[in-house]
Design a protein around this motif. Structure first.
Motif, PDB file in Angstrom:
ATOM      1  N   ALA A  61     -22.089  39.350  37.436  1.00 37.39           N
ATOM      2  CA  ALA A  61     -22.071  38.849  36.057  1.00 37.39           C
ATOM      3  C   ALA A  61     -22.852  39.825  35.193  1.00 37.39           C
ATOM      4  CB  ALA A  61     -22.683  37.455  35.980  1.00 37.39           C
ATOM      5  N   GLU A  62     -22.382  40.012  33.965  1.00 33.07           N
ATOM      6  CA  GLU A  62     -23.083  40.927  33.063  1.00 33.07           C
ATOM      7  C   GLU A  62     -24.166  40.184  32.286  1.00 33.07           C
ATOM      8  OE1 GLU A  62     -20.936  42.622  29.676  1.00 33.07           O
ATOM      9  OE2 GLU A  62     -21.678  44.572  30.334  1.00 33.07           O
ATOM     10  N   CYS A  63     -25.222  40.923  31.935  1.00 28.43           N
ATOM     11  CA  CYS A  63     -26.296  40.373  31.116  1.00 28.43           C
ATOM     12  C   CYS A  63     -26.636  41.416  30.057  1.00 28.43           C
ATOM     13  CB  CYS A  63     -27.558  40.134  31.948  1.00 28.43           C
ATOM     14  SG  CYS A  63     -27.277  39.175  33.427  1.00 28.43           S
ATOM     15  N   THR A  64     -27.425  41.025  29.081  1.00 30.37           N
ATOM     16  CA  THR A  64     -27.925  42.004  28.136  1.00 30.37           C
ATOM     17  C   THR A  64     -28.815  42.985  28.905  1.00 30.37           C
ATOM     18  OG1 THR A  64     -27.891  40.358  26.388  1.00 30.37           O
ATOM     19  CG2 THR A  64     -29.222  42.337  25.999  1.00 30.37           C
ATOM     20  N   GLY A 214     -27.960  34.543  41.193  1.00 33.29           N
ATOM     21  CA  GLY A 214     -27.937  35.848  41.841  1.00 33.29           C
ATOM     22  C   GLY A 214     -29.128  36.671  41.402  1.00 33.29           C
ATOM     23  N   GLY A 215     -29.140  37.923  41.812  1.00 37.51           N
ATOM     24  CA  GLY A 215     -30.260  38.805  41.523  1.00 37.51           C
ATOM     25  C   GLY A 215     -30.026  39.598  40.248  1.00 37.51           C
ATOM     26  N   PHE A 216     -30.944  39.445  39.308  1.00 33.20           N
ATOM     27  CA  PHE A 216     -30.862  40.101  38.002  1.00 33.20           C
ATOM     28  C   PHE A 216     -31.534  41.473  38.083  1.00 33.20           C
ATOM     29  CE2 PHE A 216     -32.765  39.907  33.458  1.00 33.20           C
ATOM     30  CZ  PHE A 216     -31.742  40.674  32.946  1.00 33.20           C
ATOM     31  N   SER A 217     -30.802  42.510  37.706  1.00 30.29           N
ATOM     32  CA  SER A 217     -31.345  43.866  37.737  1.00 30.29           C
ATOM     33  C   SER A 217     -30.893  44.625  36.506  1.00 30.29           C
ATOM     34  CB  SER A 217     -30.887  44.584  39.013  1.00 30.29           C
ATOM     35  OG  SER A 217     -29.477  44.704  39.023  1.00 30.29           O
ATOM     36  N   GLY A 218     -31.335  45.862  36.378  1.00 32.46           N
ATOM     37  CA  GLY A 218     -30.958  46.670  35.224  1.00 32.46           C
ATOM     38  C   GLY A 218     -32.146  46.937  34.318  1.00 32.46           C
ATOM     39  N   PRO A 219     -31.931  47.730  33.255  1.00 30.27           N
ATOM     40  CA  PRO A 219     -33.028  48.149  32.371  1.00 30.27           C
ATOM     41  C   PRO A 219     -33.884  46.987  31.865  1.00 30.27           C
ATOM     42  CG  PRO A 219     -30.982  49.223  31.728  1.00 30.27           C
ATOM     43  CD  PRO A 219     -30.635  48.290  32.846  1.00 30.27           C
ATOM     44  N   ALA A 220     -33.291  45.805  31.725  1.00 31.30           N
ATOM     45  CA  ALA A 220     -34.038  44.656  31.200  1.00 31.30           C
ATOM     46  C   ALA A 220     -35.249  44.309  32.053  1.00 31.30           C
ATOM     47  CB  ALA A 220     -33.116  43.432  31.095  1.00 31.30           C
ATOM     48  N   ILE A 241     -43.575  52.080  46.310  1.00 29.97           N
ATOM     49  CA  ILE A 241     -42.302  52.543  45.743  1.00 29.97           C
ATOM     50  C   ILE A 241     -41.995  51.595  44.589  1.00 29.97           C
ATOM     51  CG2 ILE A 241     -39.846  52.927  46.114  1.00 29.97           C
ATOM     52  CD1 ILE A 241     -40.409  53.278  49.097  1.00 29.97           C
ATOM     53  N   GLY A 242     -41.830  52.146  43.400  1.00 32.50           N
ATOM     54  CA  GLY A 242     -41.516  51.333  42.222  1.00 32.50           C
ATOM     55  C   GLY A 242     -40.014  51.277  42.021  1.00 32.50           C
ATOM     56  N   VAL A 243     -39.486  50.092  41.850  1.00 29.92           N
ATOM     57  CA  VAL A 243     -38.042  49.924  41.638  1.00 29.92           C
ATOM     58  C   VAL A 243     -37.799  48.744  40.701  1.00 29.92           C
ATOM     59  CG1 VAL A 243     -37.898  48.708  43.859  1.00 29.92           C
ATOM     60  CG2 VAL A 243     -35.807  49.477  42.759  1.00 29.92           C
ATOM     61  N   GLY A 244     -36.857  48.934  39.795  1.00 36.21           N
ATOM     62  CA  GLY A 244     -36.511  47.878  38.847  1.00 36.21           C
ATOM     63  C   GLY A 244     -36.252  48.443  37.465  1.00 36.21           C
TER      64      GLY A 244
END
Lengths: 303, 247
Positions: A61-64, A214-220, A241-244
């Motif tokens: 699913a897409e998010c802002t 589900g799992g929310f990811s991306g620049p937000a 390790i930094g991720v997100g």
């Protein structure tokens, strides 16, 4: 000349940029696009004892400024990964990889990690104790210090490889859980996994994702990941390790200032398939523009 | 797959809610009709996968339906503007299997990739029949273009405002053909599967993360194992498909 090298729990990386587990498969799709050897390392698709199909679709699913996935750890199983995926990847990637191991029980984690331990190609084992997409009887080991400690301590007994616990942001005190992992023998902490999220379709008036959440990811989620790295850096002495939400060379530097020794790039790989290459090419220039001579010298400098 | 910048040369309404987008750019990574492109839109995180209607050495034609914010945003773009595309995605249709007299079945916006296939097969001298299904006459498009390829065109609309009244499967009744290719909404594909008498190929849709096989967001189970609609599809063989109601 800007020095991008970092040392991650004994693994010498040409640069800190690593595609994150679940966004890069086992490398094949990206090997058709660019030379993977420019990468610091690769975090492989999350692997379990048995092959898994994962959750029903729709899984996306897409998010802002981001997306939700409920793939549910689809993978061909650890035996197949060792017999086929690792040798295939070795033909195009000569560096050591990060194996991401998932599981539903302590036994499953130790089984997979004991096998991974024998693979020279694997430089680090990343324990995915924080997948938000496992519901059918699976538990999120990273939800509490006790369960995180238990799985890390058990795996510690079966492998001498550097062991990183990948933590969930969906907790009250992530630093406490990181400390438990360090106490249990983890050589490092990887953070963060996705945030538990949801979208609802206005036409059907039901959740977009078949699994509902589900799992929310991306620049937000970059600020959430930065915060977690910053907090955990002060709580433990092992590398992070930094991720997100990382999608630029500036984001990599920001993550390292917060305390990360290496940085994983996740969802951005899916929408901009050349993003890791672009970040690695931009890093020296962005370092120059901020007067940074060596990346390893800025780790945790924001503190 | 390649990532390319294409220039819009035309973006016009051709039927109710249906647009044709003509794009100029590097098409060398296109290998078959029925493949798709994944379009980056300003302010949208995920790309929009759109099937290719047809392509040549320097251009791609897409036909898309405005269904959400992304496709509406796409519809507002003008000639001269640029688009960032992942090109040459998916497997596409296998024309080698068509036999002498293939039947091509397209429903709604799913008729779009059938057009390029129809053009190729008629150019190969195949005796092509096309069955098209739309909701109504004002949503029908490309009937003349299909006819101009030399194919025999059968048209059905649900409300009877053009062609025969009914579904595309009603237009297929009694036909003889060597092989079939179908693209359209899931209920249509299931009805086609029940109606066809030969082997053939179906093109599927699914919500996608990447569009090039990395994220496993669009996996489906088949008789030949798990397949990614974006990479191992979108075209699957009739004999390997596990229909949802049969799972």
């Amino acid at each position: 000349m800007a020095d991008t090298r970092v040392s991650l729990a004994g693994l010498e990386l040409d640069n800190p940029v690593i595609p994150a587990s679940g966004t890069f498969g086992f490398g094949h799709e990206f090997a058709e696009l660019y030379d993977l050897n420019i990468l610091g390392s690769i975090a492989l698709k999350g692997t379990t004892r048995e092959p898994r199909f994962g959750n029903p679709t729709p899984r996306i699913a897409e998010c802002t400024a981001g997306m939700i996935n409920s793939v549910g750890l689809q993978n061909p199983g650890i035996e197949h990964v060792i017999a086929h995926e690792l040798p295939t990847l070795a033909r195009v990637f000569r560096k050591k990889v990060i194996a991401n191991i998932g599981g539903f029980s302590v036994d499953e984690f130790t089984y997979c990690c004991a096998l991974a331990d024998k693979q020279g190609q694997i430089g680090i084992i990343e324990l995915n104790i924080s997948c938000p997409n496992l519901h059918c009887g699976g538990m999120n080991f990273a939800a509490a210090p006790d369960s995180a400690y238990k799985v890390v301590a058990a795996v510690r007994k079966v492998t001498a490889k550097p062991l990183f616990a990948k933590l969930s942001p969906n907790v009250t005190d992530i630093a406490e859980i990181a400390r438990a992992c360090e106490d249990a023998g983890a050589d490092g902490i990887c953070l963060i996994n996705t945030l538990l999220g949801m979208r609802i379709d206005l036409r059907s008036q039901k959740p977009v994702i078949s699994n509902k959440m589900g799992g929310f990811s991306g620049p937000a989620i970059l600020p959430v990941a930065l915060r977690a790295v910053y907090q955990v850096y002060e709580a433990v002495s092992v590398p992070l390790i930094g991720v997100g939400g990382v999608s630029s060379a500036q984001d990599v530097i920001e993550m390292m200032l917060a305390g990360a020794t290496a940085v994983e790039v996740g969802a951005a790989n899916l929408t901009q398939p050349y993003i890791c290459r672009d970040i690695i090419e931009a890093l020296p220039h962005v370092m120059d523009s901020y007067g940074i001579g060596s990346l390893s010298e800025i780790i945790g400098k924001a503190h | 797959m390649t990532q390319e910048i294409f220039e819009i040369t035309e973006n016009c309404l051709i039927a109710r809610g249906i647009y044709r987008l003509h794009l100029l750019g590097n098409t060398t990574s296109m290998g078959a009709q029925g493949q798709f492109v994944n379009i980056r839109l300003e302010g949208k995180f995920l790309r929009r996968p759109i099937s290719v209607c047809c392509y040549d050495n320097e251009s791609i034609t897409l036909i898309y339906k405005t269904v959400g914010a992304g496709t509406c945003q796409l519809a507002s773009m003008h000639a001269g503007e640029k688009l960032d595309l992942l090109v040459g995605l998916g497997n596409g249709f296998d024309t080698a299997k068509s036999g002498p007299s293939p039947l091509l079945i397209g429903g709604g916006v799913g008729a779009a990739p059938i057009y390029g296939l129809c053009r190729d097969l008629t150019a190969q001298g195949k005796n092509v029949t096309v069955a098209l299904g739309f909701n109504s006459a004002d949503e029908a498009y490309y009937v003349d273009e299909f006819t101009a390829t030399g194919a025999q065109v059968l048209l059905a609309t649900a409300d009877g405002s053009a062609g025969i009244r009914g579904f595309v499967t009603d237009a297929m009744t009694g036909l003889e053909y060597s092989y079939f290719y179908a693209c359209g909404p899931m209920p249509m594909l299931e009805a086609v599967n029940a109606a066809v008498s030969t082997d053939g190929q179906f093109s599927f849709e699914e919500r996608m993360g990447c569009g090039f096989g990395a994220c496993m967001g669009c996996s489906c189970k088949t008789l030949t194992g798990s397949k990614r609609i974006c990479k191992d599809g979108p075209v699957l063989e009739k004999g390997e498909i596990l229909w949802p109601t049969h799972e």
